[in-house]
Design an enzyme around this catalytic site. Structure first.
Site, PDB file in Angstrom:
ATOM      1  N   LYS A   1       0.814  -1.212   0.000  1.00 26.34           N
ATOM      2  CA  LYS A   1       0.000   0.000   0.000  1.00 26.34           C
ATOM      3  C   LYS A   1       0.849   1.265   0.000  1.00 26.34           C
ATOM      4  CE  LYS A   1      -4.166  -1.947   2.117  1.00 26.34           C
ATOM      5  NZ  LYS A   1      -5.172  -1.832   3.197  1.00 26.34           N
TER       6      LYS A   1
ATOM      7  N   LYS B   1      -7.707 -11.033  -6.633  1.00 28.33           N
ATOM      8  CA  LYS B   1      -8.790 -11.282  -5.692  1.00 28.33           C
ATOM      9  C   LYS B   1      -9.933 -10.288  -5.902  1.00 28.33           C
ATOM     10  CE  LYS B   1      -9.343 -12.242  -0.733  1.00 28.33           C
ATOM     11  NZ  LYS B   1      -8.666 -12.195   0.581  1.00 28.33           N
TER      12      LYS B   1
ATOM     13  N   LYS C   1     -13.095  -4.776  -2.941  1.00 33.88           N
ATOM     14  CA  LYS C   1     -13.955  -3.603  -2.789  1.00 33.88           C
ATOM     15  C   LYS C   1     -13.356  -2.383  -3.452  1.00 33.88           C
ATOM     16  CE  LYS C   1     -13.832  -4.003   1.699  1.00 33.88           C
ATOM     17  NZ  LYS C   1     -13.998  -3.627   3.103  1.00 33.88           N
TER      18      LYS C   1
END
Length: 345
Positions: free
Chosen positions: A123, A208, A211
């Site tokens: 991240k 994957k 969201k």
């Protein structure tokens, strides 16, 4: 002080949570929520399920949208079957023990432990020097989330195993340094999720279902209606070959494997069972069958979600009650932790 504290002997408790960023989707349901419901219904442990809004601010966010996102996450939990009469459902920021214990654990954990966390590397990326300190230390807050309740078990996927190891390291170090021969905190055990836990993107079978994916067509949201579900499955990425006759034939076909896996998870079958029925057929036949299964499976969840999200007062009542229940457990643990550390009181 003893170098080998005694084994923890407290009650069995299960803790887990999700960030209220983005809309919860089929992957969240099959990979986590379905398992939460099963653990709740086993009845041999107290289940505590949190909406982790403190974690949500480690990255840029919209303050005006966050309360609604918390309510939506709680509604998705309940629509999926988490029962507020059986489990505690609350917002992380409503229980102060999480933040207070995180500071204590920041002083127990070591910088090298935090820097090794792969999610921070992912991240933070090349610009990690400009990332918030919270992005670096949020696995320490995760440890506080868990140990504020002395949770003995946490349902985890592959991407969270490293964070649970950090939680165990923090608990072990605290016990060794301050426990005076006693295991004050448990070394929390993982509850490994079973088949169907890893659902991939409808647009990329190697990634994957997420969201945060910019494409809404990459996922099936829990609140999607029947027409939306059918449309997304119809548009899902595939390849030109028919479905293979055996599971081995899926090994180099990520998108086909994902769609077969979704069908298997929704019907309680194995991939081999699905291929025994659809092997040799094209996606023109398989996708409508998958859409029918998905619509039938998700319809009760999406209907309940829409009912709940329309009743803000009911969601707020559940979250308020849950925060009060959570605080009853966490406050005495935090108080004793402060005494052990030596804080004035």
């Amino acid at each position: 002080m003893s170098e080998t504290p005694t084994d923890y002997t407290g009650p069995k408790r299960i803790f887990s949570g999700m960030q209220p960023t983005g809309r919860l989707h089929l992957g969240n349901y099959l990979g986590a929520l379905k398992n939460w419901v099963a653990l709740q219904d086993e009845g041999d442990a107290e289940c505590i399920y949190c909406v982790v809004d403190m974690h949500a601010i480690t990255m840029p966010h919209d303050p005006k949208a966050l309360p609604g996102a918390v309510r939506a996450a709680a509604a998705a939990y309940i629509a999926a079957g988490v029962n507020p009469d059986k489990s505690i459902i609350f917002a992380q920021s409503a229980v102060s023990a999480h933040a207070e214990l995180a500071w204590i654990f920041n002083c127990v954990a070591r910088l090298g432990w935090a820097e090794r966390m792969t999610q921070f590397k992912d991240k933070g990326g090349k610009d990690k020097e400009r990332a918030s300190v919270g992005l670096l230390t949020y696995p320490v807050l995760q440890a506080a989330d868990i140990l504020a309740y002395k949770a003995t078990h946490v349902p985890v996927g592959e991407d969270q195993k490293q964070h649970l190891e950090l939680c165990r390291d923090i608990a072990a170090r605290f016990n060794r340094d301050y426990g005076d021969g006693e295991a004050f905190f448990p070394l929390t055990e993982p509850v490994i999720q079973g088949p169907g836990a890893r659902i991939m993107s409808l647009r990329d079978g190697t990634a994957k279902m997420s969201k945060s994916d910019v494409s809404d067509n990459s996922r099936i949201n829990l609140e999607d209606d029947a027409d939306t579900i059918a449309r997304k499955i119809k548009k899902a990425k595939t390849d030109p070959e028919p479905l293979p006759e055996t599971v081995e034939g899926l090994e180099t076909r990520a998108e086909a494997s994902n769609l077969v896996g979704i069908y298997a998870a929704l019907t309680g079958k194995t991939k081999a069972d699905v291929l025994a029925e659809f092997g040799g057929q094209g996606f023109g036949a398989f996708k409508p069958a998958l859409a029918d299964v998905a619509v039938e499976y998700l319809a009760p969840i999406s209907q309940e979600f829409r009912r709940l999200i329309a009743d803000q007062a009911e969601i707020d009542r559940i979250l308020t009650k849950g925060a009060e229940q959570a605080d009853v457990i966490a406050a005495p643990i935090l108080k004793e932790t402060k005494e052990i550390i030596g804080f004035w009181h």
